[in-house]
Design an enzyme around this catalytic site. Structure first.
Site, mmCIF file in Angstrom:
data_model
loop_
_atom_site.group_PDB
_atom_site.id
_atom_site.type_symbol
_atom_site.label_atom_id
_atom_site.label_comp_id
_atom_site.label_asym_id
_atom_site.label_seq_id
_atom_site.Cartn_x
_atom_site.Cartn_y
_atom_site.Cartn_z
ATOM 1 N N LYS A 47 7.447 1.573 2.976
ATOM 2 C CA LYS A 47 8.275 0.933 1.947
ATOM 3 C C LYS A 47 8.894 -0.358 2.482
ATOM 4 C CE LYS A 47 8.391 4.453 -1.120
ATOM 5 N NZ LYS A 47 8.062 4.342 -2.543
ATOM 6 N N LYS B 165 1.598 7.814 -11.790
ATOM 7 C CA LYS B 165 2.404 9.005 -11.538
ATOM 8 C C LYS B 165 2.226 9.879 -12.771
ATOM 9 C CE LYS B 165 6.019 7.112 -8.572
ATOM 10 N NZ LYS B 165 5.154 6.325 -7.716
HETATM 11 MG MG MG Z 1 5.342 2.948 -5.663
#
Ligand code: MG
Length: 312
Positions: free
Chosen positions: A140, A251
């Site tokens: 990240k 997702k």
């Molecule tokens: Mg992502």
């Protein structure tokens, strides 16, 4: 088809394996609801509501209200009519009645992607954790400044095993200027044959800045994958029509009825990578069913090795 299902539901709370730090802040506990449908023959199937409100889904409280007002009953037609404001409820109830999907279509196995600790925490992790050969890893960014993170990045790529494929995920947390700096740096790394393969930069800017992301995708060689921008099937449809030139991270557990996503992907082939919302094995089972059918063949799914092994 049975006219009515009996509905039970049970909220749950689970600590994440390690606190996840993203550009949205830390996240430590996964909360959701397991639903159980029983048909007139006493056969039971399950589904899972795993909301992600910062991706624009319903909150846990909204999902709980929806389950409560059913008064213990739902029909197949009512499942089809669950409103789009409740995408995780659509997913859970749709999953529980999705029986006509061939399991493991072509028998191919899915490769996992290991999420690395954010920021400088990655270095002690790498020093103490053996990695598999040719891993796919995700790190990240967008939590600290470009100046700091780019130094860490250059240090990181020197420490990764040969054959690593690396994804960077900004969770929409970069400014346009930072995104340009990151993509210039990643494009330069492409010339460096000893550096790991950078698969893509994920969601550099917030979803509302899609025009600027189209501009970035046209300017730089490094692929851009959209994640927060395709939180709903309607958004995926729109971007597909606009011919988004990069990848899509799906997702699926927050994208509504899986039967609808399945038939849309069947009619609209595009490069998609299925990804976790830290759901339990119940929702994961449905997401991986979709991934078996539609995940881009050359890419790992966005599930950790542990998540994939638990699903078997
Ligand atoms: Mg992502």
């Amino acid at each position: 088809m049975y006219s009515c299902y009996h509905v039970d539901f049970q909220p749950y709370q689970l600590p994440l394996p390690f606190p996840l730090v993203t550009a949205h802040g830390p996240w430590t506990i996964r909360e959701g609801i397991v639903i159980r449908l029983t048909n007139a023959h006493g056969q039971t199937t399950e589904g899972e509501i795993a909301p992600l409100p910062w991706f624009g889904t319903e909150t846990l409280a909204m999902a709980q209200d929806f389950c409560q007002q059913l008064n213990g009953q739902i029909t197949p037609a009512e499942i089809e009519q669950i409103p789009h404001t409740l995408p995780c409820c659509q997913f859970a109830f749709g999953s529980a009645v999705w029986h006509d999907c061939p399991e493991n279509d072509d028998g191919r196995s899915l490769l996992p992607c290991q999420l690395l600790p954010t920021g400088a925490a990655v270095f002690p992790y790498l020093a103490s954790t053996p990695l598999p050969t040719h891993p796919t890893l995700k790190w990240k960014i967008g939590v600290h400044s470009f100046e700091i993170e780019s130094v860490w990045f250059l240090r990181l790529i020197k420490q990764l095993p040969p054959g690593t494929r690396l994804r960077l995920d900004a969770n929409g947390g970069l400014s346009l200027e930072d995104a340009q700096q990151w993509l210039s740096l990643l494009d330069r790394q492409r010339q460096n044959t000893s550096a790991p393969c950078i698969e893509y930069l994920e969601q550099p800017l917030p979803p509302e800045r899609i025009k600027e992301m189209f501009g970035l995708a046209r300017t730089f060689q490094t692929a851009i994958a959209l994640d927060e921008s395709v939180a709903q099937l309607a958004q995926l449809r729109t971007l597909y029509q606009q011919e988004w030139p990069g990848l899509y991270i799906l997702k699926a557990a927050i994208m509504g009825d899986p039967r609808r996503l399945d038939s849309w992907l069947n009619a609209h082939p595009c490069p998609v990578i299925f990804s976790s919302v830290f759901e339990t094995a119940i929702a994961r089972h449905t997401v991986l069913k979709l991934a078996q059918r539609w995940n881009a063949a050359e890419y790992a799914v966005g599930f950790s090795p542990l998540q994939l092994s638990q699903s078997e």
